[in-house]
Design an enzyme around this catalytic site. Structure first.
Site, PDB file in Angstrom:
ATOM      1  N   ARG A   1       0.855  -1.189   0.000  1.00 33.37           N
ATOM      2  CA  ARG A   1       0.000   0.000   0.000  1.00 33.37           C
ATOM      3  C   ARG A   1       0.887   1.234   0.000  1.00 33.37           C
ATOM      4  NH1 ARG A   1      -3.446  -2.724  -1.603  1.00 33.37           N
ATOM      5  NH2 ARG A   1      -5.572  -3.077  -0.805  1.00 33.37           N
TER       6      ARG A   1
ATOM      7  N   HIS B   1      -1.077   0.045 -10.071  1.00 32.94           N
ATOM      8  CA  HIS B   1      -1.784  -0.907  -9.216  1.00 32.94           C
ATOM      9  C   HIS B   1      -2.265  -2.110 -10.029  1.00 32.94           C
ATOM     10  CE1 HIS B   1      -3.877  -0.991  -5.062  1.00 32.94           C
ATOM     11  NE2 HIS B   1      -3.771  -2.231  -5.521  1.00 32.94           N
TER      12      HIS B   1
ATOM     13  N   GLU C   1      -3.946   7.391  -4.314  1.00 33.79           N
ATOM     14  CA  GLU C   1      -4.418   6.830  -5.581  1.00 33.79           C
ATOM     15  C   GLU C   1      -5.828   7.306  -5.939  1.00 33.79           C
ATOM     16  OE1 GLU C   1      -4.211   2.601  -5.579  1.00 33.79           O
ATOM     17  OE2 GLU C   1      -2.077   2.534  -5.085  1.00 33.79           O
TER      18      GLU C   1
END
Length: 338
Positions: free
Chosen positions: A234, A295, A263
């Protein structure tokens, strides 16, 4: 059961359709869940959301008022869900705890190899008919010390892969895995020792109050100038400002990441026409020693298939009145590393 799928991607819908196999009445929505789109769940007993969706307290309160009962995450991470609020409103929440640790670990190694061997630079050069090698120097992985932070499912696979390269492995986790010690001779140590002795550091922990900004100005200062940092976990595990400073000052050698701390509103969409306004993200991707992917680590056929299957297994359990094996409780977000 009527199910509303938020943040539905074109590539995943066929997998979800096959996993559902007509058992539930499913509607797919491209928009993410947030306070503005929560009202679209009117008439749905269950919703499915992705890691970028907003399941904060105010959104969950809205969902409760709309009589939503169940939330099935299509991800392992659940830091976007306020679990205490979900419990307060008796909303059942479940995730996909183990869709494919291989997909994530293999992507981490891909980032490492691409950075080390300057694959992107080399590809750009040859497309410009430049076949010089002077700026493409890398290093052998064999004999290097790799620090793996988090030895859960993904970290375990990472240990196996890195061991195959002939690396020495240091590890840091709240709980040791004796099998990794026996099979791959990994050495568990404290975070400071891992940071100061590793040539490569790879992050494989969830985002919790224990791991937020785990990699910060202090821990970055401990790292060697040749350290390559890899993050497929993360974004907020790494303090971005401190990272940029460390990269600019040659405090560490490179950063390969599939995630970014902010994000939301940027990732999972095409911004090529509108551009982006996040100056820190612009700065980060402008650095020549940074490789960022959008991602995509979970993007393998096997992983998407497993995510879809588990998503509807969770919903099936709720629909039949059975206990869902993957239900999440508030304390899990604090005490467990996955």
């Amino acid at each position: 059961m009527k199910v509303l799928v938020y943040s539905a991607k074109d590539f995943e819908i066929p997998f979800l359709e096959r996993a559902n196999n007509g058992r539930h009445e499913v509607t797919y929505l491209k928009e993410a869940l947030n306070l503005d789109t929560a009202f679209k769940s009117v008439g749905y007993k269950a919703i499915s959301i992705f890691s970028g969706d907003d399941a904060s307290s105010i959104v969950l309160e809205t969902l409760k008022g709309l009589e939503v009962k169940f939330i099935s995450l299509r991800s392992t991470g659940y830091n976007n869900v306020q679990l205490k609020t979900a419990q307060k409103y008796k909303l059942k929440v479940a995730n996909v705890p183990d869709y494919s640790p291989y997909a994530i670990a293999e992507h981490a190694v891909t980032l490492l190899l691409a950075l080390n061997r300057k694959i992107v630079n080399a590809n750009n050069q040859v497309h410009a008919y430049n076949f010089l090698q002077s700026n493409l120097m890398g290093f052998d992985l064999k004999g290097k010390t790799v620090g793996i932070i988090g030895t859960g499912n993904i970290g375990t696979v990472m240990c196996k892969i890195i061991h195959g390269f002939g690396c020495d492995i240091l590890a840091y986790d709240v709980e040791q895995n004796p099998n990794l010690i026996d099979q791959y001779a990994i050495k568990y140590t404290d975070l400071e020792t891992l940071c100061s002795h590793s040539d490569i550091i790879s992050l494989h922990v969830p985002l919790t109050n224990l791991t937020y900004d785990l990699i910060n100005k202090k821990t970055l200062a401990l790292m060697k100038p040749n350290t390559v940092l890899i993050n497929t976990a993360r974004g907020a595990i790494v303090h971005t400002d401190a990272l940029i400073e460390a990269l600019e000052n040659n405090q560490i050698a490179a950063y390969g990441t599939d995630v970014y701390e902010r994000e939301k509103g940027v990732f999972f969409k095409d911004n090529s026409q509108s551009g982006i306004t996040d100056e820190r993200l612009k700065k980060l991707i402008s650095l020549s020693n940074v490789l960022l992917t959008p991602h995509q680590a979970f993007m393998t056929t096997e992983a998407i298939q497993n995510i879809a299957q588990t998503t509807f297994e969770n919903i099936d359990s709720w629909a039949s009145g059975e206990k869902c094996a993957n239900e999440l409780l508030p304390e899990e977000s604090v005490t467990e590393w996955d």
